[in-house]
Design a protein around this motif. Structure first.
Motif, short mmCIF file in Angstrom:
data_model
loop_
_atom_site.label_atom_id
_atom_site.label_comp_id
_atom_site.label_asym_id
_atom_site.label_seq_id
_atom_site.Cartn_x
_atom_site.Cartn_y
_atom_site.Cartn_z
N GLN A 54 0.91 -1.21 -0.05
CA GLN A 54 -0.23 0.15 -0.10
C GLN A 54 0.97 1.28 0.03
OE1 GLN A 54 -3.16 1.02 -0.42
NE2 GLN A 54 -2.87 2.92 0.36
N ARG A 55 1.89 1.15 0.91
CA ARG A 55 2.71 2.43 0.80
C ARG A 55 3.47 2.52 -0.38
NH1 ARG A 55 6.46 2.10 6.44
NH2 ARG A 55 5.07 0.26 7.24
N MET A 56 3.75 1.65 -1.13
CA MET A 56 4.83 1.63 -2.24
C MET A 56 3.85 2.19 -3.35
SD MET A 56 6.54 -1.99 -1.92
CE MET A 56 6.99 -2.23 -3.72
N ALA A 57 2.45 1.76 -3.46
CA ALA A 57 1.66 2.24 -4.49
C ALA A 57 1.38 3.50 -4.33
CB ALA A 57 0.32 1.63 -4.27
N VAL A 58 1.38 4.12 -3.07
CA VAL A 58 1.24 5.58 -2.97
C VAL A 58 2.23 6.41 -3.81
CG1 VAL A 58 1.01 7.43 -1.28
CG2 VAL A 58 -0.12 5.41 -0.95
N GLU A 59 3.44 6.10 -3.23
CA GLU A 59 4.57 6.63 -3.78
C GLU A 59 4.99 6.41 -5.26
OE1 GLU A 59 6.29 8.86 -1.82
OE2 GLU A 59 5.12 8.49 -0.25
N LEU A 60 4.56 5.34 -5.68
CA LEU A 60 4.61 5.01 -7.14
C LEU A 60 3.53 5.49 -8.02
CD1 LEU A 60 6.03 1.49 -6.81
CD2 LEU A 60 7.25 3.42 -7.51
N GLY A 61 2.52 5.95 -7.50
CA GLY A 61 1.61 6.66 -7.99
C GLY A 61 0.41 5.61 -9.03
N VAL A 62 0.24 4.52 -8.20
CA VAL A 62 -0.50 3.60 -8.95
C VAL A 62 -1.68 3.09 -7.98
CG1 VAL A 62 1.28 2.75 -10.59
CG2 VAL A 62 0.90 1.63 -8.26
N SER A 63 -2.53 2.48 -8.62
CA SER A 63 -3.28 1.78 -7.30
C SER A 63 -2.91 0.67 -6.89
CB SER A 63 -4.69 1.26 -8.18
OG SER A 63 -4.44 -0.05 -9.01
N SER A 64 -3.18 0.40 -5.52
CA SER A 64 -2.89 -0.57 -4.59
C SER A 64 -3.12 -1.69 -5.31
CB SER A 64 -3.09 -0.47 -3.37
OG SER A 64 -4.43 -0.36 -3.42
N ASP A 65 -4.20 -2.01 -6.05
CA ASP A 65 -4.84 -3.36 -6.64
C ASP A 65 -3.60 -3.80 -7.62
OD1 ASP A 65 -7.05 -2.94 -5.49
OD2 ASP A 65 -8.28 -3.19 -7.08
N GLU A 66 -2.98 -2.87 -8.43
CA GLU A 66 -2.09 -3.36 -9.35
C GLU A 66 -0.54 -3.88 -8.50
OE1 GLU A 66 1.02 -1.02 -12.64
OE2 GLU A 66 -0.74 -0.23 -11.85
N LEU A 67 -0.40 -3.56 -7.50
CA LEU A 67 0.84 -4.13 -6.71
C LEU A 67 0.35 -5.25 -6.17
CD1 LEU A 67 2.87 -1.19 -5.21
CD2 LEU A 67 3.03 -2.12 -7.45
N PHE A 68 -0.95 -5.51 -5.56
CA PHE A 68 -1.33 -6.58 -4.96
C PHE A 68 -1.45 -7.76 -5.93
CE2 PHE A 68 -2.35 -3.98 -1.34
CZ PHE A 68 -2.76 -4.80 -0.17
N ARG A 69 -2.07 -7.68 -7.14
CA ARG A 69 -2.03 -8.35 -8.43
C ARG A 69 -0.68 -8.90 -8.65
NH1 ARG A 69 -6.28 -5.01 -10.10
NH2 ARG A 69 -8.19 -6.05 -9.81
N ALA A 70 0.36 -7.74 -8.78
CA ALA A 70 1.51 -8.24 -9.10
C ALA A 70 2.35 -9.30 -8.04
CB ALA A 70 2.45 -6.97 -9.39
N ALA A 71 1.90 -8.85 -7.02
CA ALA A 71 2.54 -9.81 -5.70
C ALA A 71 1.95 -11.41 -5.66
CB ALA A 71 2.36 -9.15 -4.57
N GLY A 72 0.84 -11.38 -6.57
CA GLY A 72 0.13 -12.81 -6.52
C GLY A 72 -1.14 -12.77 -6.01
N PHE A 73 -1.74 -11.61 -5.44
CA PHE A 73 -2.60 -11.52 -4.54
C PHE A 73 -4.09 -11.50 -5.85
CE2 PHE A 73 -0.29 -10.16 -1.02
CZ PHE A 73 -0.34 -11.04 -0.27
N ASP A 74 -5.16 -12.36 -5.62
CA ASP A 74 -6.25 -12.45 -6.52
C ASP A 74 -7.19 -11.36 -6.02
OD1 ASP A 74 -8.17 -12.60 -8.32
OD2 ASP A 74 -8.72 -14.77 -7.62
N VAL A 75 -6.79 -10.06 -6.07
CA VAL A 75 -7.68 -9.22 -5.73
C VAL A 75 -8.89 -8.85 -6.18
CG1 VAL A 75 -7.68 -6.55 -5.41
CG2 VAL A 75 -5.38 -7.54 -5.53
#
Length: 213
Positions: A54-75
């Motif tokens: 979540q913190r990374m998504a804020v700083e990278l300017g993307v939705s947290s869903d994008e990083l959750f999916r990239a990490a393997g979570f079926d958001v």
């Protein structure tokens, strides 16, 4: 809940860092995450931490869903009108084993049932629900179920039904969540589970009434 393979977090983060001309060390400083931990997590050597994502998504300017999916979570399957037990299994995995139980939410709902019977509780729901509802982004089954519960609460003349529906709505409205709402998207997961539990009880009551008629 299944994870997608392979883990795409490292490629996704590297691409986002490159687009922003940002180093991993800078990302670590801006998020307050130790760069070594950050490196291990995105490379898959350490289990993905939802709070870090979540913190990374804020700083990278993307939705947290994008990083959750990239990490393997079926958001896409986090908040559905499916099995309540399946939802709790998902939540335990998402929170990396952090203590969390169905009973904790049920205890809170039981407290709110009595409050929902009072004029103060009813007025609080009517006054605060529309405002809180607008804070939930997106659409989907959770939003639909939430709206259905509120509309049923307003229309129902049964004290038993209103106190059950009201307990779920009060859990949503009041800021006493087991998981804080500001941890998006998972901050609303316990709200969704509370809504599911209350709606399941409401549905059972309606079914029982139908069978008696």
């Amino acid at each position: 809940m299944e994870r997608k393979e392979p883990n795409q977090l490292e490629d996704t983060v590297k691409s986002l860092l490159e687009k922003r001309s940002m180093s991993l060390r800078t990302l670590g400083k801006q998020t307050g995450i130790d760069v070594a931990s950050l490196s291990r997590m995105i490379s898959g050597k350490q289990k993905a931490n939802p709070d870090y994502l979540q913190r990374m998504a804020v700083e990278l300017g993307v939705s947290s869903d994008e990083l959750f999916r990239a990490a393997g979570f079926d958001v896409g399957g986090t908040i559905q009108r499916g099995s309540v037990n399946d939802s709790f299994d998902f939540l335990r995995e998402l929170l990396n084993g952090q203590r969390f139980s169905k009973q904790e939410i049920e205890v809170e709902l039981a407290k709110y049932e009595d409050y929902a019977r009072t004029d103060e509780g009813t007025n609080l729901i009517v006054e605060k629900f529309p405002e809180k509802r607008q804070q939930v982004p997106g659409t989907g089954p959770f939003i639909e179920q939430l709206d259905d519960m509120y509309n049923s609460f307003l229309k129902s003349s049964s004290d038993e039904e209103r106190c059950i529906l009201g307990s779920g709505l009060l859990y949503f409205v009041l800021s006493t969540d087991i998981i804080p709402d500001y941890i998006f998207p998972i901050g609303y997961v316990d709200d969704a589970l509370a809504i599911q539990l209350a709606w399941s009880r409401f549905s059972l009551i309606r079914r029982d009434l139908g069978e008696k008629e």
